[in-house]
Design a protein around this motif. Structure first.
Motif, PDB file in Angstrom:
ATOM      1  N   TYR A 137     -14.484   7.667   7.987  1.00  0.00           N
ATOM      2  CA  TYR A 137     -13.664   7.159   9.083  1.00  0.00           C
ATOM      3  C   TYR A 137     -12.621   8.219   9.418  1.00  0.00           C
ATOM      4  N   PRO A 138     -12.379   8.496  10.711  1.00  0.00           N
ATOM      5  CA  PRO A 138     -11.382   9.528  11.026  1.00  0.00           C
ATOM      6  C   PRO A 138      -9.953   9.004  10.832  1.00  0.00           C
ATOM      7  N   SER A 139      -9.284   9.424   9.785  1.00  0.00           N
ATOM      8  CA  SER A 139      -7.887   9.032   9.591  1.00  0.00           C
ATOM      9  C   SER A 139      -7.201  10.089   8.747  1.00  0.00           C
ATOM     10  N   GLY A 140      -5.881  10.043   8.699  1.00  0.00           N
ATOM     11  CA  GLY A 140      -5.108  11.084   8.036  1.00  0.00           C
ATOM     12  C   GLY A 140      -5.285  11.101   6.527  1.00  0.00           C
ATOM     13  N   GLN A 141      -5.426   9.913   5.966  1.00  0.00           N
ATOM     14  CA  GLN A 141      -5.523   9.808   4.516  1.00  0.00           C
ATOM     15  C   GLN A 141      -6.799   9.088   4.121  1.00  0.00           C
ATOM     16  N   ILE A 142      -7.045   9.057   2.848  1.00  0.00           N
ATOM     17  CA  ILE A 142      -8.087   8.181   2.309  1.00  0.00           C
ATOM     18  C   ILE A 142      -7.379   6.994   1.678  1.00  0.00           C
ATOM     19  N   MET A 143      -7.791   5.795   2.073  1.00  0.00           N
ATOM     20  CA  MET A 143      -7.201   4.602   1.483  1.00  0.00           C
ATOM     21  C   MET A 143      -8.197   4.038   0.485  1.00  0.00           C
ATOM     22  N   SER A 144      -7.665   3.608  -0.631  1.00  0.00           N
ATOM     23  CA  SER A 144      -8.524   3.117  -1.694  1.00  0.00           C
ATOM     24  C   SER A 144      -8.067   1.722  -2.110  1.00  0.00           C
ATOM     25  N   VAL A 145      -9.001   0.788  -2.254  1.00  0.00           N
ATOM     26  CA  VAL A 145      -8.653  -0.521  -2.827  1.00  0.00           C
ATOM     27  C   VAL A 145      -9.601  -0.831  -3.985  1.00  0.00           C
ATOM     28  N   LYS A 146      -9.095  -1.633  -4.901  1.00  0.00           N
ATOM     29  CA  LYS A 146      -9.832  -1.947  -6.131  1.00  0.00           C
ATOM     30  C   LYS A 146      -9.803  -3.444  -6.362  1.00  0.00           C
ATOM     31  N   GLY A 196      -4.386  -0.684  -5.098  1.00  0.00           N
ATOM     32  CA  GLY A 196      -4.699   0.253  -4.033  1.00  0.00           C
ATOM     33  C   GLY A 196      -3.669   1.355  -3.888  1.00  0.00           C
ATOM     34  N   PHE A 197      -4.050   2.382  -3.126  1.00  0.00           N
ATOM     35  CA  PHE A 197      -3.148   3.488  -2.778  1.00  0.00           C
ATOM     36  C   PHE A 197      -3.765   4.261  -1.627  1.00  0.00           C
ATOM     37  N   ALA A 198      -3.006   5.180  -1.041  1.00  0.00           N
ATOM     38  CA  ALA A 198      -3.544   6.076  -0.019  1.00  0.00           C
ATOM     39  C   ALA A 198      -3.068   7.491  -0.309  1.00  0.00           C
ATOM     40  N   SER A 199      -3.975   8.461  -0.171  1.00  0.00           N
ATOM     41  CA  SER A 199      -3.652   9.874  -0.438  1.00  0.00           C
ATOM     42  C   SER A 199      -4.349  10.759   0.573  1.00  0.00           C
ATOM     43  N   SER A 200      -3.784  11.924   0.840  1.00  0.00           N
ATOM     44  CA  SER A 200      -4.490  12.841   1.739  1.00  0.00           C
ATOM     45  C   SER A 200      -5.751  13.349   1.026  1.00  0.00           C
ATOM     46  N   PRO A 201      -6.764  13.794   1.829  1.00  0.00           N
ATOM     47  CA  PRO A 201      -8.075  14.111   1.254  1.00  0.00           C
ATOM     48  C   PRO A 201      -8.026  15.119   0.106  1.00  0.00           C
ATOM     49  N   ASP A 202      -7.106  16.082   0.142  1.00  0.00           N
ATOM     50  CA  ASP A 202      -7.067  17.083  -0.932  1.00  0.00           C
ATOM     51  C   ASP A 202      -6.467  16.525  -2.222  1.00  0.00           C
ATOM     52  N   ARG A 206     -15.508  -2.524 -15.311  1.00  0.00           N
ATOM     53  CA  ARG A 206     -15.536  -3.786 -14.588  1.00  0.00           C
ATOM     54  C   ARG A 206     -14.563  -3.714 -13.408  1.00  0.00           C
ATOM     55  N   LEU A 207     -14.624  -2.603 -12.674  1.00  0.00           N
ATOM     56  CA  LEU A 207     -13.684  -2.375 -11.575  1.00  0.00           C
ATOM     57  C   LEU A 207     -14.464  -1.919 -10.334  1.00  0.00           C
ATOM     58  N   VAL A 208     -14.367  -2.700  -9.265  1.00  0.00           N
ATOM     59  CA  VAL A 208     -15.057  -2.353  -8.022  1.00  0.00           C
ATOM     60  C   VAL A 208     -14.094  -1.555  -7.139  1.00  0.00           C
ATOM     61  N   SER A 209     -14.577  -0.421  -6.603  1.00  0.00           N
ATOM     62  CA  SER A 209     -13.734   0.466  -5.800  1.00  0.00           C
ATOM     63  C   SER A 209     -14.294   0.639  -4.408  1.00  0.00           C
ATOM     64  N   ALA A 210     -13.423   0.624  -3.408  1.00  0.00           N
ATOM     65  CA  ALA A 210     -13.858   0.941  -2.050  1.00  0.00           C
ATOM     66  C   ALA A 210     -12.818   1.862  -1.436  1.00  0.00           C
ATOM     67  N   ALA A 211     -13.272   2.832  -0.653  1.00  0.00           N
ATOM     68  CA  ALA A 211     -12.330   3.773  -0.042  1.00  0.00           C
ATOM     69  C   ALA A 211     -12.780   4.103   1.369  1.00  0.00           C
ATOM     70  N   ILE A 212     -11.812   4.481   2.217  1.00  0.00           N
ATOM     71  CA  ILE A 212     -12.125   4.808   3.613  1.00  0.00           C
ATOM     72  C   ILE A 212     -11.338   6.039   4.031  1.00  0.00           C
ATOM     73  N   GLY A 213     -11.965   6.903   4.839  1.00  0.00           N
ATOM     74  CA  GLY A 213     -11.253   8.075   5.332  1.00  0.00           C
ATOM     75  C   GLY A 213     -12.185   9.252   5.532  1.00  0.00           C
ATOM     76  N   GLY A 214     -11.579  10.420   5.750  1.00  0.00           N
ATOM     77  CA  GLY A 214     -12.360  11.640   5.930  1.00  0.00           C
ATOM     78  C   GLY A 214     -12.431  12.365   4.597  1.00  0.00           C
ATOM     79  N   PHE A 215     -13.517  12.142   3.850  1.00  0.00           N
ATOM     80  CA  PHE A 215     -13.610  12.714   2.509  1.00  0.00           C
ATOM     81  C   PHE A 215     -13.903  14.204   2.571  1.00  0.00           C
ATOM     82  N   GLU A 216     -13.319  14.961   1.624  1.00  0.00           N
ATOM     83  CA  GLU A 216     -13.514  16.412   1.623  1.00  0.00           C
ATOM     84  C   GLU A 216     -14.850  16.820   1.027  1.00  0.00           C
ATOM     85  N   ASN A 217     -15.267  16.102  -0.006  1.00  0.00           N
ATOM     86  CA  ASN A 217     -16.535  16.497  -0.618  1.00  0.00           C
ATOM     87  C   ASN A 217     -17.312  15.267  -1.058  1.00  0.00           C
TER      88      ASN A 217
END
Lengths: 431, 469
Positions: B291-300, B361-367, B458-469
C-alpha cells in the motif's frame, strides 16, 4: 414578545486568575466532583516563533522536555509520572506549546515540582537528542504521510498563508526535522521558556488560596527574563483568493471547501463573537442553513459544515467543508455553496440571530463538567491573549451580538484572504 | 609561673569531635534532603492536598412501573444529567448475513425524526435546549446516550422516548443516510490503518460475523427497507436486553421515573440472532499488504481473556508492563525511547464478547520496520519466557491504583462506567474494590498468565505499507 428578566450573568468557569511576581499567570478553576486535578503549563510560543528554516524546533523541544534535567536525569520524569498514576503529555501548536498532567490531587505538588524544574533545568545527552529527532520524524510520517487527507490539509494551508508563518507545518518538514541541531533547540528553550512567557492552569479539586500557595512555592523561585519583542505577523492582502485542486493516490472520495484568514481575538477582535454566531447559523449542526439548503433541499452535498476558531495570536481560521452528493461535480457543489450562502445571508433576521444565540448559550454549561476541558479552553484562550474577564463572560458577549453585527461580520469574512480547495481521486479511480 | 591550662584535654575529645561532626553532617544532610534534594515520596506524603478516600457511591435503582433495574450515581457539581444505556447482543455482529449494516444504519437513523417530529423538527428540539442523544452499534451491543441540563430533563426524556418508541425512518432520510455509508465505505480505503484492521478481522475470523466490515456492504445496505429497520428496532431493542446507568444532578426518584418514561415505550422482550463464540487459529502467521504510505503499520493479535476470567487481572497487569502505558512500558522503552524506531508502540486487552484478544501495534518507516518488528517479537517472547520482576509489578500496581480516580472527570464517562459494571457483572461495590483486585495480584499469578498468553508461536501479525524487501 415581552422581554423576560434574565438571571444574573453566569460565569463560564467561576475561576480566578492572578500573577506571581516573576510574571507567571496562574488560572484556577475549582471543580470538586472527584479528587483529581488537571495541571497544565502553557508557553506562549510555538512553531511561528522558530527561526526561518528551523521548522520543527518548538516541537522537537517539546519532546526533549521528557528527556531529563540536571536534577531529574534521563527519562525519570516519565517513570515518576507513571508510578504516581498520572496521565502526562504535551502538545505543540503554531502559537503555543503546552505540557499537562491529569493527576490525583495528592500528586499535584510532585507534578508542579517537576514542571517548574524542567522550565529551566533541561539537560539532554547527544544520544537522546538524536533518538528524539528520529522519533519526531516518525511522528510526522505517521500523522501526515499515512493520511492522504492530512497531506492535502498542509497544502491548503500553504496556499492560504503564503509567507505568513501559519503556512508552515508545526512539525517542520521532513527535511527540516533531519537538519535540526541542539543549538536550534537550546536557542528556542533559552529564549521562550520563562515564567513571564507562561500560563499555569489548575482545574479540579483545589481552592484558590491553596493553588496560590503552591504556585508560589514551586514556580515563585523561577526568575523572570527579558523576552523578545512581541512577534510582528505579516498582513495578508484582503483580495487574496487562491484555488487549489489536488488528486492523490489512495483518495477515494471528493472533498471541497474554503478556508479564510479570518478575524481573531487579535485581528479585528470586534468581529469575533458575531462571526461565531454566523458560523453557528450557517453550518454548525444539522439544523444549520447550509445543511438545510445544500444537503436536504438541493441534494448537492452529503455534508456541509462550517467551523470557526478565533483563538490565535495572528489571524483566526474560518472554514467551510462539504462532501458532494453522488454525481455532483466539485465545481457544481462550490457554485451551489456560494448560492446557498448568499441566500442564507438574505434570510438572516433578528429572530434567526436570537435563535442561533440561544442554541449556543444552551450548551455552555457542559464546559464546566470536565476539568480537563475547562483547563484546555482556558489555557488556549489565555495564550491567544484573551483576558480572564472576557473568557468568563462568554455568555454576555454572545448575548450582545446583534443582527447588524452578524451581517457586518459576514461582509468582513467575504473580503478576507481565502483559498478554495478540491481534493479528489486520481483519474481512472472509481468514485 | 605556669598558667593552668585554659582547658583540659578530655580523653574523649577526639570521639566527641567525631560525634559532633557526625551529628552536624547528618543534620545538614537531612535538611538538605528535606529542603534541597529532590525526594518524590516526600512531595507526595507531605503534600498539603491529601489523598482522599474517594468512594463513588453507586446504588441500584428500580423503576416503579416496569421494574427496570439500573445503576445510579448522584453528583450535583454541575447541573447536568447523563444516561448511558446498551442493548446486549444487538450490535452489528448480530446483523443477518443479508442485511449487514442494519444495526449501524438504524443507530444513525434513530435521531432522524420520531413521532410527529420529522428529522429537522426533532433536531431543532434537541439543538434549542442543547440536549444530546446519540446511538451507535458496536460489535456486540447497541449503545445509546443522553446528555442534558437538569432544567431540560423532562423534555430530554420525552425526546429520547420518542426516538426509541416511534422512529420514523422517512424514505428521504433512509436513502440520504445510506449515501453516508457508501461514502464511509470508500473512505475506509483511504486510511492504511482501517484497511489493515479490516484485513486482520477477515484473516482471524473467516466465516464468523466478527470478520465483517462494521459498516456492512454496499449491496446489503442498499437492500435494507423501512420495514427491515422497524423490525430491527422491535426485535433488538427491548427491556429484556437493556442495561442502563444514570449519573449527575438527578434524584433517585427522578432517575427511576426516567427509566419508565424512556424505556416503557419498548417491548418486554425481543428476538435476537445468536452469535457463537469465534474459533480463532492463533498459530503464528504473517500477512503483508502492499500500500502506498509513508510508514509500515503493524498490528498483532493473540488469544486474550474474558473480563470474568480468573486470568483477567494477572494478564491486565502483565500487559500494563509490556505495552499498556505511555512511554514507560517495555515495548515503548525498547522500540521508541532507546532506539527511536517508532512514534508509538502499544498493546491492550480486547474484550469483545465472542473473542477476547491481546492486541498490539506500531508504525515505522520502511528502513526501520524490520528492526522494530524483531524487537517487538523479542519483547513479546521475553514476557512469556521470563515474566516480570517484583519491582516492575510494584510499579505497575502503583500506576493502576493511583490513576484509578482519573476516570471520574466527566459525568458522561461515569454513566458509561455504571453501564459497563453491569454488562460485566462487576457488582455494585466494584469501584470500592477495584484497587484491591489489582493489589492482590501476585507475582506468581502474573508470570503464570504471562507464560500462558505471551508466546511468539501464537501471535498473528498483519502489516501494511511500502515494504523495502
Amino acid at each position: 414578545m415581552l422581554a423576560s428578566v434574565s438571571p444574573a450573568q453566569a460565569k463560564l468557569f467561576n475561576g480566578e486568575t492572578f500573577y506571581l511576581d516573576n510574571g507567571l499567570q496562574v488560572i484556577v478553576i475549582p471543580n470538586h466532583k472527584a479528587p483529581i486535578v488537571k495541571h497544565m503549563l502553557w508557553y506562549k510560543s510555538g512553531s511561528v516563533d522558530e527561526r526561518p528554516g528551523r521548522g520543527g524546533s518548538a516541537h522537537l523541544l517539546e519532546h526533549l522536555m521528557f528527556r531529563g534535567t540536571r536534577k531529574i536525569p534521563g527519562t525519570r520524569f516519565n517513570d515518576l509520572m507513571e508510578e504516581n498514576g498520572a496521565e502526562s503529555n504535551a502538545f505543540t501548536g503554531q502559537d503555543m506549546t503546552a505540557y499537562h498532567q491529569l493527576l490525583d490531587i495528592s500528586r499535584l505538588e510532585l507534578a508542579m515540582f517537576l514542571e517548574a524544574d524542567r522550565m529551566r533545568g533541561l539537560e539532554v545527552s547527544d544520544k537522546d537528542f538524536g533518538l528524539e529527532r528520529k522519533i519526531v520524524f516518525e511522528e510526522r510520517l505517521q500523522r501526515i504521510d499515512n493520511n492522504p487527507a492530512a497531506y492535502f490539509g498542509e497544502a491548503l494551508r500553504r496556499s492560504l498563508w503564503q509567507e505568513h508563518p501559519y503556512a508552515r507545518p508545526v512539525s517542520g518538514t521532513a527535511e527540516e526535522i533531519l537538519q535540526l541541531t541542539r543549538q536550534d533547540i537550546e536557542d528556542f528553550y533559552k529564549t521562550y521558556y520563562a515564567p513571564n512567557n507562561a500560563v499555569l492552569v489548575l482545574a479540579g479539586d483545589i481552592d484558590v488560596p491553596t493553588a496560590r500557595r503552591l504556585a508560589e512555592k514551586y514556580y515563585g523561585g523561577l526568575k523572570k527574563q527579558k523576552l523578545p519583542a512581541p512577534k510582528e505577523f505579516p498582513k495578508l492582502e484582503n483580495s487574496f483568493n487562491a484555488k487549489l485542486r489536488m488528486s492523490r493516490p489512495n483518495i477515494k472520495s471528493v472533498r471541497a471547501g474554503k478556508n479564510f484568514a479570518a478575524p481573531s481575538y487579535n485581528v479585528r477582535p470586534e468581529e469575533v463573537y458575531a462571526l461565531s454566531v454566523l458560523s453557528a447559523y450557517m453550518g454548525e449542526g444539522e439544523t444549520s442553513k447550509l445543511h438545510k439548503k445544500l444537503v436536504l433541499r438541493d441534494k448537492k452535498a452529503l455534508t456541509a459544515e462550517t467551523a470557526y476558531d478565533p483563538a490565535a495570536r495572528s489571524y483566526g481560521n474560518f472554514s467551510i467543508g462539504a462532501v458532494p452528493a453522488p454525481g455532483v461535480s466539485p465545481e457544481d457543489l462550490l457554485d451551489s455553496l456560494d448560492k446557498a450562502w448568499a441566500e442564507a445571508l438574505a434570510e438572516l433576521s433578528v429572530d434567526e440571530v436570537e435563535k442561533t444565540k440561544q442554541r449556543m448559550l444552551a450548551g455552555l454549561v457542559y464546559l464546566r463538567d470536565n476539568p480537563e476541558d475547562a483547563a484546555y479552553i482556558a489555557g488556549a484562550m489565555t495564550v491567544a491573549g484573551v483576558s480572564w474577564e472576557e473568557i468568563e463572560n462568554q455568555e454576555n458577549a454572545i448575548k450582545q451580538v446583534t443582527y447588524k453585527d452578524v451581517l457586518k461580520a459576514a461582509r468582513v469574512l467575504q473580503n478576507s484572504p481565502q483559498v478554495t480547495g478540491i481534493l479528489e481521486p486520481e483519474k481512472g479511480e472509481n468514485r | 609561673m605556669t598558667h593552668p591550662p585554659l582547658y583540659r584535654k578530655s580523653p574523649y575529645r577526639g570521639l566527641k569531635i567525631v560525634l559532633l561532626a557526625v551529628i552536624l553532617i547528618y543534620g545538614v544532610a537531612a535538611g538538605y534532603r528535606k529542603y534541597f534534594r529532590f525526594n518524590p515520596e516526600t512531595l507526595v506524603t507531605e503534600s498539603v492536598l491529601k489523598n482522599k478516600n474517594f468512594e463513588v457511591p453507586v446504588e441500584e435503582i428500580v423503576s416503579p412501573k416496569y421494574k427496570i433495574k439500573a445503576y445510579w450515581f448522584y453528583d450535583n457539581t454541575t447541573p447536568i444529567v447523563s444516561m448511558s444505556f446498551l442493548f446486549k447482543n444487538a450490535g452489528y455482529a448480530t446483523d443477518g448475513a443479508e442485511e449487514q449494516g442494519i444495526a449501524q444504519l438504524a443507530a444513525a437513523l434513530l435521531t432522524e425524526g420520531a413521532g410527529g417530529l420529522d428529522g429537522q423538527a426533532f433536531k431543532e428540539a434537541l439543538a434549542e435546549r442543547a440536549i444530546g442523544i446519540a446511538f451507535s452499534a458496536g460489535k456486540d451491543d447497541f449503545q445509546g446516550s443522553l446528555l442534558t441540563t437538569r432544567d431540560n430533563l423532562s423534555r430530554a426524556a420525552e425526546l429520547l422516548a420518542l426516538a426509541l418508541g416511534q422512529p420514523r425512518f422517512d424514505t428521504g432520510d433512509v436513502s440520504r443516510l445510506k449515501q453516508h455509508f457508501y461514502e464511509a465505505l470508500k473512505r475506509q480505503k483511504e486510511q492504511p490503518a482501517s484497511v489493515l484492521a479490516l484485513e486482520l478481522n477477515q484473516k482471524l475470523y473467516g466465516a464468523h460475523p466478527y470478520a465483517r466490515n462494521p459498516l456492512g456492504k454496499a449491496e446489503t445496505i442498499a437492500a435494507i427497507s423501512r420495514a427491515d429497520l422497524r423490525r430491527f428496532v422491535r426485535d433488538n431493542l427491548s427491556r429484556q436486553n437493556l442495561i442502563a446507568g444514570i449519573a449527575g444532578d438527578i434524584s433517585r426518584e427522578e432517575a427511576e421515573s426516567l427509566l419508565d418514561e424512556v424505556f416503557g415505550v419498548l417491548n418486554d422482550n425481543g428476538r435476537i440472532n445468536f452469535v457463537r463464540d469465534a474459533e480463532v487459529d492463533f498459530s503464528a502467521r504473517r500477512f503483508e499488504i502492499k500500500y502506498p504510505s509513508g510508514q509500515i503499520m503493524s498490528v498483532k493479535a493473540a488469544r486474550g481473556v474474558r473480563r470474568d476470567d480468573a486470568d483477567f487481572y494477572p494478564l491486565f497487569v502483565a500487559n500494563q508492563i509490556l505495552g499498556g502505558s505511555g512511554l514507560t512500558s517495555r515495548l515503548s522503552k525498547e522500540i521508541r525511547e532507546e532506539k527511536g524506531l517508532t512514534y508509538g508502540v502499544y498493546s491492550y486487552l480486547g474484550l469483545d464478547d465472542k473473542s477476547p484478544l491481546l492486541m498490539a501495534g506500531f508504525a515505522s518507516s520502511p528502513d526501520k520496520y524490520r528492526e522494530a518488528e524483531r524487537l517487538f517479537e523479542e519483547q513479546w517472547q521475553k514476557m512469556g519466557t521470563a515474566g516480570v520482576s517484583a519491582a516492575e509489578l510494584e510499579q505497575a500496581k502503583k500506576y493502576l491504583t493511583a490513576s484509578y480516580n482519573l476516570r471520574f472527570a466527566s459525568i458522561m464517562t461515569i454513566a458509561d462506567i455504571l453501564t459497563a459494571m453491569q454488562k460485566y457483572n462487576l457488582g455494585l461495590d466494584f469501584l470500592q474494590k477495584r484497587n484491591a483486585y489489582v493489589q492482590n495480584v501476585t507475582l506468581e499469578e502474573v508470570n503464570r498468565a504471562a507464560k500462558k498468553y505471551f508466546d511468539r508461536s501464537r501471535l498473528v501479525s498483519a502489516a501494511i505499507g511500502g515494504f523495502e524487501n
